[in-house]
Motif scaffolding. Structure first.
Motif: not given
Length: 471
Positions: A396-397, A404, A407-408, A411, A426
């Motif tokens: 996550q960035k 995002l 990415q979430r 995760e 990461d």
């Protein structure tokens, strides 16, 4: 004993060793080399439960159980419950030195007819590097910098496990006895979007149709021709110089949330779109909702780790990484060539696992550290003494808000894998996920980003992976 139970026993011992080495790097006066070797040898001996010799495993865990309980009882409060201090460690070093040597000698005598001393010594002293490379499109090119840096320090992987772009780069690393950044740059120089991807109508047999058809053999097939074999054949997973496992998602029969045709039309791309990256970005963003369905309903899929068992080690390596990279609605990969052997393997797999189609492994296992741990403890690389380094380019960035949400979602399946890695890296600075075919200059930037971000961990990594001195 079940692997889950084995993990619960061995993981605290591994965490003790990691804690000691990390703090020894931070505090050079914590232990001298001899003292560190004594403590780490005690932990390594306590961790043993199977030792491989001449292709067979010999169980030693029951014999070492009292020693393991003693080591855990003494070291856990000093190494895990609080930051390690020299004044607390030193008395234990003296006590452990004699006790460890005596237990090791008793073990060697007890099993002398089944295990030579050298096999036990090797399992205690030598730690293998296992590298797990996650998915995330162009973000994964930072792994090339990691591979180059590790090779410069003599750290060579004994096992590679990858998903999507991580699987493709693991495949390239596997074919190189020594990592060659120049060769990687030359390969990239010869690639293009039009060589790898085409917007054409084809049948779909094993993969889910999508806007972009991935023609992996056209792009990199010549690098993976077997020593002997039919024209157009590719090397099998079992033939790779470094054992390699590739993660793929299998969609269960009857569980696909939309008709197959929905995914083929999702991006609505034209051949001209390939020349307009901004247009591709807009279309992929529009497809996020359909991709989110896979992340939020993992029950519709099954995890497949190709190369982790005898049956799937027969898979063509290019087919394995092709399916691992096939993002629903975006990229389609399939085996449409006349290849009775590979089709037979796929038909058998589909029947056994009740699978309808194969798609990107990142939907179920974007950082497959647990699969790596299981492979090690099932004996795939001989030793169970391994250090698992997990590379997460799709972390996550906040600086990339467009990605995002995905990415979430990724995760969700990365988090359960984290406890199985000894170091999860990461990466906060990467290329864009859409940089699937970078220029040589862009690849060079990704390599520098990877090297930069791993460099602070090198003192710890080199110390963890250096052979322990003999007691």
């Amino acid at each position: 004993m079940l692997l889950k139970e084995r993990f619960q026993i061995t993981r605290p011992l591994e965490e003790m060793e990691i804690s000691l080495v990390r703090e020894a790097v931070r505090q050079p006066n914590l232990v001298d080399p001899t003292e560190e070797a004594i403590v780490r040898t005690a932990i390594s001996l306590a961790r043993l439960y199977k030792v491989r010799h001449q292709g067979r495993d010999v169980g030693v865990g029951a014999f070492l159980s009292p020693f393991r309980e003693e080591v855990t009882r003494k070291l856990k409060p000093v190494l895990l419950d609080r930051p390690p201090k020299r004044e607390a460690l030193l008395p234990l070093v003296r006590a452990l030195s004699e006790r460890t040597a005596r237990t090791r000698d008793e073990l060697q005598k007890r099993f002398e007819h089944r295990l030579p001393k050298e096999a036990i010594d090797r399992e205690i002293r030598n730690k293998a590097l296992v590298m797990v490379s996650g998915g995330g499109g162009g973000t994964g090119y930072v792994y090339v910098g990691v591979m180059a840096l590790l090779d410069e320090f003599g750290l060579k992987p004994a096992l590679l496990v990858g998903t999507s772009i991580g699987a493709i780069l693991s495949l390239f690393r596997s074919r190189m006895p020594r990592f060659d950044h120049t060769e990687m740059a030359n390969i990239v120089r010869g690639l293009s979007w039009r060589k790898l991807f085409r917007i054409i109508s084809t049948e779909n047999r094993y993969g889910l149709p999508a806007a972009l058809r991935l023609f992996l053999r056209a792009g990199i097939g010549r690098y993976f021709a077997p020593p002997t074999g039919a024209e157009g054949a590719a090397v099998k997973l079992k033939e790779l110089p470094v054992p390699t496992i590739v993660t793929v998602s299998g969609i269960r029969r009857g569980m696909l949330p939309h008709p197959v045709e929905f995914y083929e039309r999702l991006l609505n791309l034209s051949p001209r779109t390939l020349l307009e990256p901004a247009a591709v970005t807009r279309r992929v963003t529009a497809a996020f909702g359909a991709l989110a369905e896979f992340f939020t309903h993992p029950e519709m899929m099954v995890k497949l780790h190709l190369g982790a068992d005898e049956q799937t080690r027969e898979f063509d390596a290019l087919d394995a990484v092709g399916f691992s990279s096939a993002l629903p609605g975006v990229i389609h990969y399939d085996v449409l060539r006349d290849d009775a052997r590979m089709r037979g393997l796929l038909d058998e797999l589909f029947e056994q696992r009740s699978v309808f189609r194969l798609v990107d492994g990142g939907l179920v296992d974007n950082l497959p550290a647990k699969a790596a741990w299981r492979a090690v403890h099932k004996g795939l690389i001989g030793t169970r003494n391994a250090f698992i380094l997990a590379l997460n380019g799709f972390a996550q960035k906040l600086v990339t808000p467009l990605w995002l949400p995905l990415q979430r979602l990724a995760e969700l399946n990365v988090a359960p894998n984290r406890p199985y890695a000894h170091l999860v890296k990461d990466f906060r600075r990467t290329l864009s996920p859409l940089e699937l075919v970078p220029s040589v200059e862009t690849l060079s930037r990704a390599v520098e980003l990877g090297r930069e971000q791993l460099t602070p961990d090198l003192p710890f990594l080199t110390r963890m992976l250096a052979p322990l001195p003999r007691m």
